[in-house]
Design an enzyme around this catalytic site. Structure first.
Site, PDB file in Angstrom:
ATOM      1  N   GLU A 133       5.033 -37.327 -54.743  1.00  0.00           N
ATOM      2  CA  GLU A 133       3.789 -36.602 -54.431  1.00  0.00           C
ATOM      3  C   GLU A 133       2.660 -37.025 -55.373  1.00  0.00           C
ATOM      4  O   GLU A 133       1.513 -37.169 -54.956  1.00  0.00           O
ATOM      5  CB  GLU A 133       4.008 -35.088 -54.502  1.00  0.00           C
ATOM      6  CG  GLU A 133       4.943 -34.527 -53.436  1.00  0.00           C
ATOM      7  CD  GLU A 133       4.512 -34.832 -52.004  1.00  0.00           C
ATOM      8  OE1 GLU A 133       3.307 -34.997 -51.752  1.00  0.00           O
ATOM      9  OE2 GLU A 133       5.398 -34.935 -51.142  1.00  0.00           O
TER      10      GLU A 133
ATOM     11  N   ASP B 236       7.600 -43.481 -52.421  1.00  0.00           N
ATOM     12  CA  ASP B 236       9.004 -43.468 -52.849  1.00  0.00           C
ATOM     13  C   ASP B 236       9.211 -44.416 -54.034  1.00  0.00           C
ATOM     14  O   ASP B 236       9.930 -44.097 -54.991  1.00  0.00           O
ATOM     15  CB  ASP B 236       9.933 -43.887 -51.698  1.00  0.00           C
ATOM     16  CG  ASP B 236      10.149 -42.756 -50.695  1.00  0.00           C
ATOM     17  OD1 ASP B 236       9.812 -41.605 -51.011  1.00  0.00           O
ATOM     18  OD2 ASP B 236      10.675 -43.041 -49.599  1.00  0.00           O
TER      19      ASP B 236
HETATM   20 ZN   LIG Z   1       4.706 -38.453 -48.949  1.00  0.00          ZN
END
Ligand SMILES: [Zn+2]
Length: 324
Positions: free
Chosen positions: A163, A227
């Site tokens: 995030e 990621d």
């Molecule tokens: Zn995301």
């Protein structure tokens, strides 16, 4: 659920399932992850100095909400009656409307939450330069105050790092540290970013969940980059929490192995074929098994498991992609 009722239930949920010591522990993880991103930004050579300064400013002002809001909304004007379900819903809508109207002309509250504490999810709010991690995602298997640091950083740490990464990606580059819509990247920054992104797109284009059906690298690029940044920052944060060393070995697994196993377990899932086909065609996120394969780009993963050329997930050092 209506926002007002959802938040009211959230207070009860948070008190029961997310005690203050769990919150303090999760906040310490976030602090280590933010410090890791600061170091990574400092070390990046492809960002212009002005862009790097704004990226650091975004990190400095980022509000990371953990578990539940710092201040609960005041529901004293909201009347709940045990025998009046429709009326309760009606009055909560009126309460919510009045709350929204009362905000007109006041400064933006960057600490306001957009998710209820009992939601299993996480969100990046670019207009507020804020993240919310509700109490319900800060539960096992993502986060457990009793689990080793390696496991918590590999699981929820990589989600938090994911995030935070959105703060700097293609969408994040359109919002500055105050949440204003302003592109703070130079054309050269964008060009380099695109070049690296293209390599990562090719890596994901090669994944083939069904014969002849490939993951769409372009469609999933923002999430794959997040990621990648998430696992890198989480690994740094975990090592920082152990003063640079590995966490203790447990059940025959080294600290680093526990970190990567916990990361992989985030993405264990069962999906019907039709749903998986739809996901590959339409979703911005890659299917779980390919999200787990993010480890291929992490040098530490090769060391942790002694991964050798010729093995399924092996990538030569030059083919491993590092963006943040
Ligand atoms: Zn995301």
């Amino acid at each position: 659920m209506n926002a007002c009722l959802g938040d009211a239930v959230g207070q009860i949920y948070a008190q029961k399932y997310f005690p203050p010591d769990a919150k303090a522990q999760a906040q310490a993880m976030v602090a280590n992850l933010i410090a890791a991103y600061h170091k990574r930004l400092d070390a990046l050579t492809w960002l212009a100095p002005s862009t790097r300064a704004e990226a650091q400013a975004k990190l400095d002002t980022l509000y990371v909400g953990i578990g539940y809001p710092e201040t609960w909304k005041d529901y004293s004007a909201y009347e709940v009656r045990p025998d009046d379900a429709f009326g309760n819903l009606w009055r909560s809508s009126v309460w919510y409307f009045n709350m929204q109207i009362a905000r007109i002309g006041k400064p933006v509250d960057r600490h306001e939450w957009s998710m209820t504490p009992q939601t299993v999810n996480a969100v990046n709010l670019p207009l507020q330069n804020a993240l919310n991690f509700p109490a319900a995602i800060l539960q096992p298997p993502f986060f457990d105050p009793q689990a080793p640091a390696a496991v918590n950083y590999g699981a929820i740490g990589s989600v938090i790092g994911h995030e935070i990464s959105h703060t700097f990606d293609a969408e994040g580059s359109a919002f500055d540290s105050k949440g204003r819509v302003r592109n703070w990247w130079t054309p050269e920054d964008h060009a380099h970013f695109e070049q690296q992104a293209e390599k990562l797109e090719k890596q994901y284009d090669a994944y083939e969940p069904f014969p002849g059906v490939h993951v769409n690298g372009k469609q999933t690029i923002d999430e794959n980059i997040a990621d990648l940044g998430g696992i890198a920052a989480a690994y740094d944060g975990y090592r920082a929490s152990q003063h640079g060393a590995q966490g203790p070995t447990q059940d025959g697994f080294t600290g680093d192995q526990q970190f990567f196993i916990a990361f992989g377990q985030n993405w264990g899932s069962q999906t019907r074929e039709a749903a998986l086909r739809r996901q590959v065609l339409t979703d911005g996120h890659s299917p779980g098994q390919f999200r787990a394969a993010t480890v291929r780009n992490s040098d530490a993963w090769y060391k942790a498991f002694d991964v050798k050329p010729g093995e399924t997930l092996y990538l030569a050092p030059d083919d491993r992609i590092h963006i943040w």
